[in-house]
Design a protein around this motif. Structure first.
Motif, PDB file in Angstrom:
ATOM      1  N   GLN A 113       0.827  -1.196   0.000  1.00  0.00           N
ATOM      2  CA  GLN A 113       0.000   0.000   0.000  1.00  0.00           C
ATOM      3  C   GLN A 113       0.864   1.249   0.000  1.00  0.00           C
ATOM      4  O   GLN A 113       0.580   2.214  -0.713  1.00  0.00           O
ATOM      5  CB  GLN A 113      -0.926  -0.006   1.233  1.00  0.00           C
ATOM      6  CG  GLN A 113      -2.005  -1.084   1.169  1.00  0.00           C
ATOM      7  CD  GLN A 113      -2.792  -1.181   2.455  1.00  0.00           C
ATOM      8  OE1 GLN A 113      -2.353  -0.702   3.500  1.00  0.00           O
ATOM      9  NE2 GLN A 113      -3.957  -1.776   2.384  1.00  0.00           N
TER      10      GLN A 113
ATOM     11  N   LYS B  22       2.291   1.807  -3.462  1.00  0.00           N
ATOM     12  CA  LYS B  22       1.299   2.344  -4.383  1.00  0.00           C
ATOM     13  C   LYS B  22       1.040   3.814  -4.100  1.00  0.00           C
ATOM     14  O   LYS B  22       0.955   4.640  -5.007  1.00  0.00           O
ATOM     15  CB  LYS B  22      -0.008   1.547  -4.265  1.00  0.00           C
ATOM     16  CG  LYS B  22      -1.037   1.899  -5.328  1.00  0.00           C
ATOM     17  CD  LYS B  22      -2.203   0.940  -5.266  1.00  0.00           C
ATOM     18  CE  LYS B  22      -3.188   1.212  -6.391  1.00  0.00           C
ATOM     19  NZ  LYS B  22      -4.330   0.281  -6.379  1.00  0.00           N
ATOM     20  N   THR B  23       0.929   4.155  -2.819  1.00  0.00           N
ATOM     21  CA  THR B  23       0.702   5.541  -2.445  1.00  0.00           C
ATOM     22  C   THR B  23       1.886   6.411  -2.832  1.00  0.00           C
ATOM     23  O   THR B  23       1.729   7.516  -3.354  1.00  0.00           O
ATOM     24  CB  THR B  23       0.463   5.646  -0.921  1.00  0.00           C
ATOM     25  OG1 THR B  23      -0.676   4.852  -0.580  1.00  0.00           O
ATOM     26  CG2 THR B  23       0.220   7.093  -0.513  1.00  0.00           C
TER      27      THR B  23
ATOM     28  N   GLU C 219      -7.035   9.306  -8.625  1.00  0.00           N
ATOM     29  CA  GLU C 219      -6.903   7.906  -8.220  1.00  0.00           C
ATOM     30  C   GLU C 219      -6.675   7.786  -6.712  1.00  0.00           C
ATOM     31  O   GLU C 219      -7.236   6.901  -6.059  1.00  0.00           O
ATOM     32  CB  GLU C 219      -5.749   7.250  -8.982  1.00  0.00           C
ATOM     33  CG  GLU C 219      -5.486   5.793  -8.609  1.00  0.00           C
ATOM     34  CD  GLU C 219      -6.585   4.846  -9.043  1.00  0.00           C
ATOM     35  OE1 GLU C 219      -6.488   3.650  -8.715  1.00  0.00           O
ATOM     36  OE2 GLU C 219      -7.556   5.291  -9.706  1.00  0.00           O
TER      37      GLU C 219
ATOM     38  N   GLU D  34      -9.170   5.807  -4.245  1.00  0.00           N
ATOM     39  CA  GLU D  34      -8.734   4.720  -3.368  1.00  0.00           C
ATOM     40  C   GLU D  34      -9.170   4.972  -1.920  1.00  0.00           C
ATOM     41  O   GLU D  34      -9.573   4.046  -1.212  1.00  0.00           O
ATOM     42  CB  GLU D  34      -7.208   4.582  -3.435  1.00  0.00           C
ATOM     43  CG  GLU D  34      -6.705   3.977  -4.740  1.00  0.00           C
ATOM     44  CD  GLU D  34      -5.196   4.017  -4.842  1.00  0.00           C
ATOM     45  OE1 GLU D  34      -4.549   4.500  -3.883  1.00  0.00           O
ATOM     46  OE2 GLU D  34      -4.671   3.573  -5.870  1.00  0.00           O
TER      47      GLU D  34
ATOM     48  N   ASN E 229     -10.191  -1.823 -12.376  1.00  0.00           N
ATOM     49  CA  ASN E 229     -10.544  -1.885 -10.961  1.00  0.00           C
ATOM     50  C   ASN E 229     -11.616  -2.947 -10.799  1.00  0.00           C
ATOM     51  O   ASN E 229     -12.697  -2.838 -11.367  1.00  0.00           O
ATOM     52  CB  ASN E 229     -11.074  -0.525 -10.493  1.00  0.00           C
ATOM     53  CG  ASN E 229     -11.225  -0.471  -8.991  1.00  0.00           C
ATOM     54  OD1 ASN E 229     -11.550  -1.458  -8.355  1.00  0.00           O
ATOM     55  ND2 ASN E 229     -10.982   0.701  -8.436  1.00  0.00           N
TER      56      ASN E 229
END
Length: 291
Positions: free
Chosen positions: A31, A34-35, A82, A86, A280
């Motif tokens: 995570q 991705k962030t 995005e 999320e 997604n």
């Protein structure tokens, strides 16, 4: 035998304690990665001038230069969308929200033209997920090229407006030369090209005229399918008075210029190397839901 039994029990307990911790660490790492990637895309400069692309003798070189100029700005704005999406998906999984989380949900709902109500959470998330979503880079880049004459129009050069967006307050922009006497609209002037891209994306994601585009996108999301530029152009029928002729022109431009855009994105080490919005598989709002 009893000693062996207790050793096995100790091992099982140790594994039971250790494994979830490791899985949590892996998930948190993924995570964070991705962030971090999303945040990296946001670090683009504020651009206050559109280059003159008329000096290119080769048409393909001119197109590549235009796309290379604009693509990072489009990707940065999509990256922010995005990240917001999320966070909405993560909050949707919760049954209760802190005061800070509720305030953020209501703020982003207001930003996207939604009359948010935490008491009607299911409907709120449904509307948010329909609107807070990406627009394929290829579609954005091709529309910008079409509307701005590859960055050469007066509105692009003097108002940093690459998408022909209007405003209706006197002095808010530039008056079109061919504007009818009774008309009051102007072509909006922006402080930066970044702001022009941001406004265009917000317009696509909120204006009633593009409800069909958002429905097409939501339908493909719900089916777990990629969202590509050509899938969404039918939803832009109201963008131009030329209607179907405009859609046909956009489709032709997408087909011709997509290979060039892919080369530009790949050579620039861009995070998105296709004209598809990232697939997604989460369940999103039904295309038949009210908006």
């Amino acid at each position: 035998m009893r000693k062996l039994f207790w050793i096995l029990v100790a091992v099982v307990i140790a594994v039971a304690v250790w494994l979830p911790t490791q899985l949590h660490q892996v998930t948190s790492s993924e995570q964070l990665s991705k962030t971090t990637a999303g945040q990296a895309l946001l670090n683009v400069p504020v651009v206050t001038q559109v280059p003159d692309f008329s000096g290119y003798a080769d048409v393909r070189d001119k197109k590549k230069a235009f796309f290379a100029f604009l693509a990072p700005l489009v990707q940065a704005e999509n990256a922010q969308i995005e990240l917001d999406r999320e966070r909405i998906l993560a909050l949707q999984q919760k049954s209760q929200w802190s005061a800070k989380e509720q305030a953020w949900l209501l703020k982003i709902a207001d930003d996207y033209g939604i009359d948010g109500d935490i008491e009607q959470a299911n409907e709120l998330f449904e509307l948010l997920l329909r609107r807070v979503d990406l627009v394929p880079e290829t579609l954005v880049l091709v529309q910008a090229a079409n509307e701005s004459g590859w960055g050469a129009s007066r509105f692009a050069q003097d108002a940093l407006n690459l998408f022909g967006q209007w405003c209706f307050t006197k002095g808010c922009g530039l008056v079109p030369d061919a504007r009818a006497d009774e008309a009051r609209h102007e072509v909006r002037k922006f402080a930066s090209v970044n702001a022009s891209v941001r406004s265009y994306l917000r317009n696509i994601n909120t204006h009633p005229a593009y409800f069909d585009l958002r429905s097409l996108r939501a339908e493909r999301r719900a089916q777990g399918r990629d969202v590509r530029a050509l899938d969404l152009t039918p939803g832009l029928l109201s963008y131009s008075e030329r209607g179907e002729e405009y859609i046909a022109e956009l489709n032709a431009m997408i087909r011709v210029n997509r290979p060039i855009i892919m080369d530009v994105l790949a050579s620039g080490n861009a995070a998105v190397n296709d004209d598809a919005a990232p697939q997604n598989t989460d369940t999103v709002s039904s295309p038949s839901a009210p908006e």
